[in-house]
Every structure is written in structure tokens, then in C-alpha cells.
Write a protein that holds these residues in place. Structure first.
Motif, PDB file in Angstrom:
ATOM      1  N   PHE A 182       0.850  -1.199   0.000  1.00  0.00           N
ATOM      2  CA  PHE A 182       0.000   0.000   0.000  1.00  0.00           C
ATOM      3  C   PHE A 182       0.875   1.235   0.000  1.00  0.00           C
ATOM      4  CE2 PHE A 182      -3.193  -3.080   0.934  1.00  0.00           C
ATOM      5  CZ  PHE A 182      -4.396  -2.517   0.548  1.00  0.00           C
ATOM      6  N   GLY A 188      -3.085   4.235  -2.044  1.00  0.00           N
ATOM      7  CA  GLY A 188      -3.856   3.010  -2.175  1.00  0.00           C
ATOM      8  C   GLY A 188      -3.007   1.828  -2.577  1.00  0.00           C
ATOM      9  N   PHE A 208     -15.998 -12.158   4.171  1.00  0.00           N
ATOM     10  CA  PHE A 208     -16.145 -11.560   2.841  1.00  0.00           C
ATOM     11  C   PHE A 208     -14.978 -11.887   1.930  1.00  0.00           C
ATOM     12  CE2 PHE A 208     -12.930  -8.233   2.558  1.00  0.00           C
ATOM     13  CZ  PHE A 208     -12.568  -8.054   3.881  1.00  0.00           C
ATOM     14  N   HIS A 245     -21.931   2.791   0.289  1.00  0.00           N
ATOM     15  CA  HIS A 245     -20.537   2.391   0.109  1.00  0.00           C
ATOM     16  C   HIS A 245     -19.855   2.622   1.455  1.00  0.00           C
ATOM     17  CE1 HIS A 245     -16.785   2.374  -2.770  1.00  0.00           C
ATOM     18  NE2 HIS A 245     -16.972   1.227  -2.185  1.00  0.00           N
TER      19      HIS A 245
HETATM   20  O1  CP3 Z   1     -15.812  -3.103   5.738  1.00  0.00           O
HETATM   21  C1  CP3 Z   1     -14.987  -3.353   6.636  1.00  0.00           C
HETATM   22  O2  CP3 Z   1     -14.846  -2.625   7.648  1.00  0.00           O
HETATM   23  C2  CP3 Z   1     -14.184  -4.631   6.564  1.00  0.00           C
HETATM   24  C3  CP3 Z   1     -12.849  -4.522   6.087  1.00  0.00           C
HETATM   25  C4  CP3 Z   1     -12.642  -4.160   4.619  1.00  0.00           C
HETATM   26  C5  CP3 Z   1     -11.557  -3.356   4.184  1.00  0.00           C
HETATM   27  N1  CP3 Z   1     -11.548  -3.347   2.825  1.00  0.00           N
HETATM   28  C6  CP3 Z   1     -10.589  -2.684   5.065  1.00  0.00           C
HETATM   29  C7  CP3 Z   1      -9.750  -1.599   4.521  1.00  0.00           C
HETATM   30  C8  CP3 Z   1     -13.339  -4.565   3.482  1.00  0.00           C
HETATM   31  C9  CP3 Z   1     -14.632  -5.359   3.374  1.00  0.00           C
HETATM   32  C10 CP3 Z   1     -12.634  -4.068   2.356  1.00  0.00           C
HETATM   33  C11 CP3 Z   1     -13.041  -4.331   0.976  1.00  0.00           C
HETATM   34  C12 CP3 Z   1     -12.293  -3.723  -0.130  1.00  0.00           C
HETATM   35  N2  CP3 Z   1     -10.957  -3.481  -0.200  1.00  0.00           N
HETATM   36  C13 CP3 Z   1     -12.878  -3.377  -1.360  1.00  0.00           C
HETATM   37  C14 CP3 Z   1     -14.317  -3.585  -1.735  1.00  0.00           C
HETATM   38  C15 CP3 Z   1     -15.233  -2.577  -1.095  1.00  0.00           C
HETATM   39  C16 CP3 Z   1     -15.085  -1.200  -1.581  1.00  0.00           C
HETATM   40  O3  CP3 Z   1     -14.656  -0.351  -0.773  1.00  0.00           O
HETATM   41  O4  CP3 Z   1     -15.445  -0.932  -2.748  1.00  0.00           O
HETATM   42  C17 CP3 Z   1     -11.858  -2.848  -2.167  1.00  0.00           C
HETATM   43  C18 CP3 Z   1     -12.030  -2.321  -3.575  1.00  0.00           C
HETATM   44  C19 CP3 Z   1     -10.645  -2.927  -1.437  1.00  0.00           C
HETATM   45  C20 CP3 Z   1      -9.270  -2.562  -1.876  1.00  0.00           C
HETATM   46  C21 CP3 Z   1      -8.708  -1.478  -1.067  1.00  0.00           C
HETATM   47  N3  CP3 Z   1      -8.321  -1.597   0.256  1.00  0.00           N
HETATM   48  C22 CP3 Z   1      -8.476  -0.154  -1.469  1.00  0.00           C
HETATM   49  C23 CP3 Z   1      -8.788   0.401  -2.841  1.00  0.00           C
HETATM   50  C24 CP3 Z   1      -7.937   0.523  -0.379  1.00  0.00           C
HETATM   51  C25 CP3 Z   1      -7.396   1.927  -0.349  1.00  0.00           C
HETATM   52  C26 CP3 Z   1      -8.509   2.906  -0.288  1.00  0.00           C
HETATM   53  C27 CP3 Z   1      -8.637   3.437   1.113  1.00  0.00           C
HETATM   54  O5  CP3 Z   1      -9.771   3.479   1.608  1.00  0.00           O
HETATM   55  O6  CP3 Z   1      -7.591   3.816   1.666  1.00  0.00           O
HETATM   56  C28 CP3 Z   1      -7.885  -0.388   0.716  1.00  0.00           C
HETATM   57  C29 CP3 Z   1      -7.418  -0.098   2.088  1.00  0.00           C
HETATM   58  C30 CP3 Z   1      -8.337  -0.448   3.216  1.00  0.00           C
HETATM   59  N4  CP3 Z   1      -9.092  -1.591   3.322  1.00  0.00           N
HETATM   60  C31 CP3 Z   1      -8.539   0.318   4.400  1.00  0.00           C
HETATM   61  C32 CP3 Z   1      -9.415  -0.397   5.213  1.00  0.00           C
HETATM   62  C33 CP3 Z   1      -9.891  -0.033   6.601  1.00  0.00           C
HETATM   63  C34 CP3 Z   1      -7.839   1.614   4.727  1.00  0.00           C
HETATM   64  C35 CP3 Z   1      -6.459   1.244   5.129  1.00  0.00           C
HETATM   65  C36 CP3 Z   1      -5.830   2.114   6.178  1.00  0.00           C
HETATM   66  O7  CP3 Z   1      -6.112   1.937   7.386  1.00  0.00           O
HETATM   67  O8  CP3 Z   1      -4.992   2.917   5.772  1.00  0.00           O
END
Ligand code: CP3
Length: 343
Positions: free
Chosen positions: A88, A93, A141, A322
Motif C-alpha cells: 500500500f 492506495g 467476505f 458504500h
Molecule cells: O468493511 C470493513 O470494515 C471490513 C474490512 C474491509 C476493508 N476493505 C478494510 C480496509 C473490506 C470489506 C474491504 C473491501 C475492499 N478493499 C474493497 C471492496 C469494497 C469497496 O470499498 O469498494 C476494495 C475495492 C478494497 C481494496 C482497497 N483496500 C483499497 C482500494 C484501499 C485503499 C482505499 C482506502 O480506503 O484507503 C484499501 C485499504 C483499506 N481496506 C482500508 C481499510 C480499513 C484503509 C487502510 C488504512 O487503514 O490505511
């Protein structure tokens, strides 16, 4: 025995108050999440640290008494278990090594070899199954194959999923082979989550909206149908939530075509439309715009009531359209929950 409200809604029951949870409910808008993530070091280390991942899953349950907890992990852990590099970039991202050839697909690990890497995730589920309050349902999930493939092909997120569409057009055999590998691995991954204690599973197809016509059928509907059929054969009665985000008209009939028990609705469609066109066929989840968790106030109360009202005559799970964003105010979540529960 009083069953958990989330499971009752998924079984088709219309409840006086819908069960509530939020996508990304464990996340950066919560100071306690930020503290635990700092303790873990970074996001991926947090995902693979079962005790800390369980801790952040429980934080929003303690704070808000949501009706469901969702396993803390990420959809991109599966590609990593299949052999892709994943990291990351701070403030930007995810980044992955890319796959664009048949050789690349063939070099991925077999579906039976993913569990060693994913072992800590199953352990997180086991801890949660023990520690959650008895009224709180546990959701496991995975990403849906198309959405996961878009990241594996481009090596990052993109607004239009251009790289994946380009591979689909230029080399359909390679693209389809990648979708198949992800589909088969997803069945094994989710099945292990269920054996570890997940009571519901959700498939996130965040980029389903960019699949049109026959592509939507082939790469959003069909893989979901295969995964759901295989999971229900192994785990009879397992409820499944499908989220073909921004599918628009594609939401209509999606549950019947895939075998999902519930369709999660994003906020690009109105709750009135979704009630008429989608909820007629079964349970729906959604669909308050996440922006209200930032802006709050009268508009939050009005739109929350509108969603509850629109879906009140059928099975409904209250959620956002979302994920909640990092700039959200935790007090607005409290206001939303009070508004839903006040009826
Ligand atoms: O929903 C929940 O709380 C459960 C945990 C969860 C995360 N990601 C934690 C996360 C779930 C279900 C996901 C799904 C996920 N991850 C998706 C599908 C859902 C959606 O949002 O459309 C996708 C496309 C991802 C891929 C992903 N992970 C991206 C694009 C990013 C960066 C964007 C961002 O929000 O920073 C992540 C990081 C991520 N996944 C974070 C979390 C809490 C943020 C990370 C951090 O703490 O810095």
C-alpha cells in the motif's frame, strides 16, 4: 431462542427495526482504529495480526452496538495468497504486481495452496466467533472475481478499470482463465471463513458497474452464481450478500440469477426505486449516501428516515451505499443509528 436480527432479515423476515451495520465500520474515522493500526505498524500488518484485527473489528461493535461485525481484512489478500506482490502506497492506495499473460495466470498458486498465507485471517474469524456479543452476527467476505481481477491486471485501482477491459477485449482466453482461478480460490477462501465461524458471507463487486450487457452476465452474474452455489452445497443454509456496486438495472433479478439471499444497493439509485424493483424479490441492504456521515445534521436525519421508510415493507438491512470515509464524524454515526432505531 431469539435469532440474530441480521440472520432474520437474511431469512426474509420484515422486522420493525432493520438490523444495522456499515461498510468500513472499522476504519480511519475512529481514533481507536488509528491507534491500533499504529500499534500494528501498517495496514497489511494489521490484517495479518489476528489479535489486533479482531480488536479493530470489535471496536465499532463496542462503540455503537451494530447488529453485525465484518471481519477486518481486505479483498486484495487473496491475490497476495495466489502469489501476487501487494503493498500500500501511503495516501494513494494498493499496488500489486501485474498479470496480463496466460503464463502469468498459470504461474499463480493453486487454490489449495492459499491457506498458509491466509491462516491468520481464519484465526481472526475464530477469535471473533468467541468474543462477539451473542446478538451480533459475524460477516466474512471476499472480493468478487471481476473486481479482484481489475486490481491484478492493472496493479492498482483505477476509475474506469481500463486495463482489465483492454485485456478482456485483446485476449479473452487469458482474461477468462484469470477469472476462473479467482473464482475457484474465492470458494476455498470463503469456505474456510465459514468453517472458522463466519455466519454470513458477502461478495464485494465494487466495479460491477463498468460491466455492460453480456459482460455483466459473464463476469458479474456467472462467477457470483458459481461461488454461491458451491458455498451453499458445502454449507447448507449459509446466507450470502452480493454487492454488484453501481449495477443500476443489473440489480433487478440479481439475487435470483446468482442465488444470493440479499443484494446490497449503492446510493446511485433511490431507495424507492430499489424497493420497487429489487426488494420485491427479497432482502436488500443499503443505501444511505456515505457523505451524510461527514456532513450530518438535518439532511442526515431526513435521508436516514427516507431509507428506512422506503424499505419498511420488506426484509431490509440498513447500511450505507458504500464505505464510510476517513473524514466522517463518529457522532454522525450515533445520530444515524438513533434515527433508525427511533423508527
Ligand atoms: O468493511 C470493513 O470494515 C471490513 C474490512 C474491509 C476493508 N476493505 C478494510 C480496509 C473490506 C470489506 C474491504 C473491501 C475492499 N478493499 C474493497 C471492496 C469494497 C469497496 O470499498 O469498494 C476494495 C475495492 C478494497 C481494496 C482497497 N483496500 C483499497 C482500494 C484501499 C485503499 C482505499 C482506502 O480506503 O484507503 C484499501 C485499504 C483499506 N481496506 C482500508 C481499510 C480499513 C484503509 C487502510 C488504512 O487503514 O490505511
Amino acid at each position: 431462542m431469539t435469532q440474530k436480527t441480521l440472520l432474520r432479515a437474511l431469512a426474509g423476515e420484515t422486522l420493525p427495526t432493520p438490523p444495522i451495520w456499515m461498510m468500513r465500520q472499522a476504519g480511519r474515522y475512529l481514533p481507536e482504529y488509528r491507534a491500533t493500526r499504529a500499534q500494528a505498524g501498517d495496514f497489511l500488518s494489521l490484517c495479518y495480526n489476528s489479535h489486533l484485527a479482531a480488536e479493530v473489528t470489535l471496536q465499532p461493535i463496542r462503540r455503537y452496538r451494530f447488529d453485525a461485525a465484518i471481519l477486518f481484512a481486505d479483498i486484495l489478500l487473496l491475490p497476495q495468497a495466489l502469489g501476487a506482490d501487494l503493498w500500500f502506497e501511503t495516501g494513494e492506495g494498493p499496488r500489486l504486481s501485474t498479470i496480463t499473460t496466460m503464463g502469468g495466470v498459470q504461474a499463480l498458486k493453486s487454490k489449495d495452496d492459499i491457506h498458509e498465507k491466509l491462516g491468520p485471517i481464519y484465526e481472526t474469524v475464530r477469535i471473533l466467533a468467541r468474543e462477539l456479543p451473542k446478538e451480533t452476527a459475524l460477516i466474512g467476505f471476499a472480493g468478487a472475481p471481476w473486481t479482484v481481477a481489475t486490481y491484478m491486471i492493472a496493479g492498482r485501482g483505477s476509475k474506469d478499470q481500463g486495463a482489465a477491459h483492454a485485456l478482456k477485449a485483446a485476449d479473452r482466453a487469458t482474461f477468462s482463465a484469470l477469472i476462473d482461478v479467482i473464482t475457484e480460490a474465492t470458494i476455498e477462501y470463503l469456505s474456510m471463513q465459514v468453517l472458522a465461524g463466519a455466519e454470513v458471507v458477502k461478495l464485494f463487486d465494487s466495479w460491477a458497474g463498468s460491466l455492460k450487457g453480456q459482460d455483466f452476465t459473464d463476469f458479474a452474474v456467472q462467477p457470483a452464481a458459481r461461488i454461491i452455489q458451491a458455498l451453499k452445497a458445502r454449507h447448507p443454509g449459509l446466507p450470502v450478500i452480493a454487492f454488484p456496486r453501481e449495477a443500476g438495472e443489473g440489480y433487478i433479478g440479481f439475487a435470483a440469477a446468482t442465488g444470493a439471499d440479499c443484494v446490497a444497493i449503492d446510493n446511485s439509485v433511490s431507495p424507492e426505486w430499489a424497493a420497487e424493483k429489487v426488494q420485491v424479490s427479497g432482502c436488500v441492504q443499503g443505501n444511505l449516501a456515505p457523505e451524510h456521515m461527514v456532513t450530518g445534521g438535518e439532511a442526515l436525519v431526513r435521508e436516514t428516515k427516507r431509507v428506512v421508510q422506503a424499505f419498511k415493507n420488506g426484509p431490509h438491512i440498513f447500511n450505507l451505499g458504500h464505505g464510510i470515509t476517513p473524514d466522517a464524524n463518529p457522532d454522525n454515526v450515533t445520530l444515524m443509528i438513533e434515527t433508525v432505531r427511533a423508527g
